[in-house]
Write a protein that holds these residues in place. Structure first.
Motif, PDB file in Angstrom:
ATOM      1  N   ALA A  77     -64.588 -68.824 -17.662  1.00  0.00           N
ATOM      2  CA  ALA A  77     -65.216 -67.709 -16.955  1.00  0.00           C
ATOM      3  C   ALA A  77     -65.340 -67.998 -15.467  1.00  0.00           C
ATOM      4  O   ALA A  77     -65.305 -67.075 -14.637  1.00  0.00           O
ATOM      5  CB  ALA A  77     -66.592 -67.420 -17.563  1.00  0.00           C
ATOM      6  N   ALA A  78     -65.463 -69.269 -15.109  1.00  0.00           N
ATOM      7  CA  ALA A  78     -65.587 -69.649 -13.694  1.00  0.00           C
ATOM      8  C   ALA A  78     -64.307 -69.394 -12.918  1.00  0.00           C
ATOM      9  O   ALA A  78     -64.331 -69.306 -11.681  1.00  0.00           O
ATOM     10  CB  ALA A  78     -65.974 -71.123 -13.584  1.00  0.00           C
ATOM     11  N   PHE A  79     -63.171 -69.261 -13.614  1.00  0.00           N
ATOM     12  CA  PHE A  79     -61.894 -69.076 -12.939  1.00  0.00           C
ATOM     13  C   PHE A  79     -61.650 -67.610 -12.578  1.00  0.00           C
ATOM     14  O   PHE A  79     -60.640 -67.288 -11.935  1.00  0.00           O
ATOM     15  CB  PHE A  79     -60.735 -69.574 -13.810  1.00  0.00           C
ATOM     16  N   ASP A  80     -62.562 -66.720 -12.986  1.00  0.00           N
ATOM     17  CA  ASP A  80     -62.445 -65.308 -12.641  1.00  0.00           C
ATOM     18  C   ASP A  80     -62.910 -65.032 -11.212  1.00  0.00           C
ATOM     19  O   ASP A  80     -62.899 -63.887 -10.764  1.00  0.00           O
ATOM     20  CB  ASP A  80     -63.260 -64.454 -13.619  1.00  0.00           C
ATOM     21  N   HIS A  81     -63.309 -66.055 -10.521  1.00  0.00           N
ATOM     22  CA  HIS A  81     -63.740 -65.964  -9.122  1.00  0.00           C
ATOM     23  C   HIS A  81     -62.654 -65.265  -8.288  1.00  0.00           C
ATOM     24  O   HIS A  81     -61.463 -65.557  -8.440  1.00  0.00           O
ATOM     25  CB  HIS A  81     -63.976 -67.377  -8.592  1.00  0.00           C
ATOM     26  N   PRO A  82     -63.034 -64.353  -7.393  1.00  0.00           N
ATOM     27  CA  PRO A  82     -62.021 -63.620  -6.620  1.00  0.00           C
ATOM     28  C   PRO A  82     -61.168 -64.491  -5.708  1.00  0.00           C
ATOM     29  O   PRO A  82     -60.061 -64.092  -5.322  1.00  0.00           O
ATOM     30  CB  PRO A  82     -62.851 -62.616  -5.806  1.00  0.00           C
TER      31      PRO A  82
END
Length: 307
Positions: free
Chosen positions: A198-203
Motif C-alpha cells: 500500500a505504501a507504493f501507491d504514493h504519487p
C-alpha cells in the motif's frame, strides 16, 4: 497482524515525514530505516522488541512511500543517496534528537551510512545490512561479475523508459517479484506483502525510484540542493562510529561477503556477521537478530556514558 499505527507527522526539510513511534519518550533514540521496495512494516516485530527494552523507536516512511509527502511541487523527486541522508538528518533536527542509533538496509541503510559518515556526531551507532552502503558513482559503470550483473537486472530495466512504464503499469507485480527473488527462503504471505505494498501507491513513488536507479549510475543529474553532499560522498568517507554490519547468506541482490570486503571503509569499531536463512529484507526475516544488534549498540553507549 501487527500494523504500525497510528502515524505521527512532522515537517522535516523538504518533507512532511510520516512516522511510527513507540517506546518511552525519554529512552535512547533509535531510528529504523526501510528500503526499496518495502516500508515501515519491515520493523513490525523489531520495533516492539526495542521499545520493550526501553528504547524510543522511530520508524519513518522514506520519500516516495506511504504517507510521507513533499512540501512543494517544485522540489525534484530525487532518489539520490545524498537526498536520503539529508532527509534523515532533517528528521533528527525536527525531532530535536541530538544523537541516535541508526539502523537500516537498502535505501534506509544508505541514509544511515551517509549520516554516520558525514555527521558522526549525530550517530551513536550504526547497524547496516550490506556493510558500507554508500555508492561510488564514479565507478558505477565498471562491469561486475556476470552473476552479480544478472542479479541487478531490475536496475538496468529502470534505466529505460520501458522500465519506468513497467513499474507504473503494475508496481505490485514487479515489487512482489523482487521480494521473492531477493529473499528466496522467506515465505511471506499475501497479507504481509499487501500491508507493505500500500505504501507504493504514493504519487511520487515511481519518479523517486526511477531517479534513484538512474542517478547511481551517473545517468541523470542530481538535485542541486544536494550537490555538496554528493561531492563529499564521492570521496568515500570512512565510518568512524561503532558499527554492526550484516550480510544475509541468501541475499538475492548482494552476495554475502566477509568483513575484509569493506574493512577500509570503517575506521571505528565494527563487528560483521553473516546470517544464515536471511535474504535482503533481514529485519523482517530475522527480527530477533536485528533487534539484538541494535540493543548491543544501545547498551554499549549506555555503559560508556555511565563511566
Amino acid at each position: 497482524m501487527n500494523r504500525m499505527e497510528p502515524l505521527r507527522r512532522i515537517e522535516a526539510g523538504v518533507l512532511e515525514v510520516a512516522y511510527y513511534e513507540t517506546g518511552p519518550s525519554g529512552g535512547p533514540p533509535v531510528l529504523l530505516m526501510h528500503g526499496f521496495p518495502y516500508d515501515i512494516h519491515t520493523y513490525a516485530e523489531v520495533a516492539p522488541m526495542l521499545a520493550g527494552q526501553g528504547c524510543r523507536v522511530i520508524v519513518p516512511y522514506m520519500r516516495g512511500y506511504g504517507a510521507t509527502r513533499f512540501l512543494s511541487d517544485a522540489t525534484p523527486r530525487s532518489g539520490e543517496q545524498a537526498a536520503f541522508g539529508a532527509d534523515l538528518l532533517a528528521l533528527l533536527d525536527a525531532l530535536k534528537i541530538e544523537r541516535a542509533v541508526l539502523a537500516g538496509y537498502d535505501w534506509g541503510g544508505r541514509a544511515a551510512c551517509v549520516v554516520a559518515a558525514l555527521w558522526p556526531e549525530r550517530c551513536a551507532g550504526l547497524v547496516s545490512l550490506n556493510s558500507y552502503n554508500i555508492q561510488n558513482i564514479a565507478k558505477a559503470m565498471e562491469p561486475d561479475t556476470p552473476a552479480n550483473e544478472h542479479s541487478l537486472w531490475y536496475q538496468y530495466y529502470f534505466h529505460s523508459e520501458r522500465g519506468r512504464a513497467g513499474l507504473a503499469k503494475d508496481r505490485r507485480a514487479l515489487t512482489r517479484l523482487l521480494w521473492q527473488l531477493w529473499s528466496p527462503t522467506w515465505k511471506f504471505d499475501d497479507a504481509t506483502f499487501e500491508r507493505s505494498a500500500a505504501a507504493f501507491d504514493h504519487p511520487d513513488f515511481v519518479d523517486v525510484v526511477i531517479h534513484s536507479y538512474r542517478h547511481r549510475f551517473g545517468l541523470v543529474p542530481g538535485d542541486p540542493a544536494y550537490a555538496d553532499i554528493e561531492r563529499r560522498l564521492a570521496a568515500q568517507p570512512a565510518i568512524a562510529v561503532p558499527a554492526i554490519t550484516f550480510d544475509g547468506i541468501d541475499d538475492g541482490v548482494r552476495p554475502p561477503a566477509d568483513a575484509s570486503a569493506h574493512a577500509l571503509r570503517f575506521s571505528g569499531s565494527r563487528s560483521h556477521r553473516l546470517v544464515p536463512g536471511a535474504g535482503h529484507n533481514m529485519p523482517q526475516e530475522a527480527p530477533r537478530i536485528f533487534a539484538d544488534a541494535v540493543l548491543e549498540l544501545v547498551s554499549a553507549l549506555h555503559n560508556n556514558t555511565a563511566r
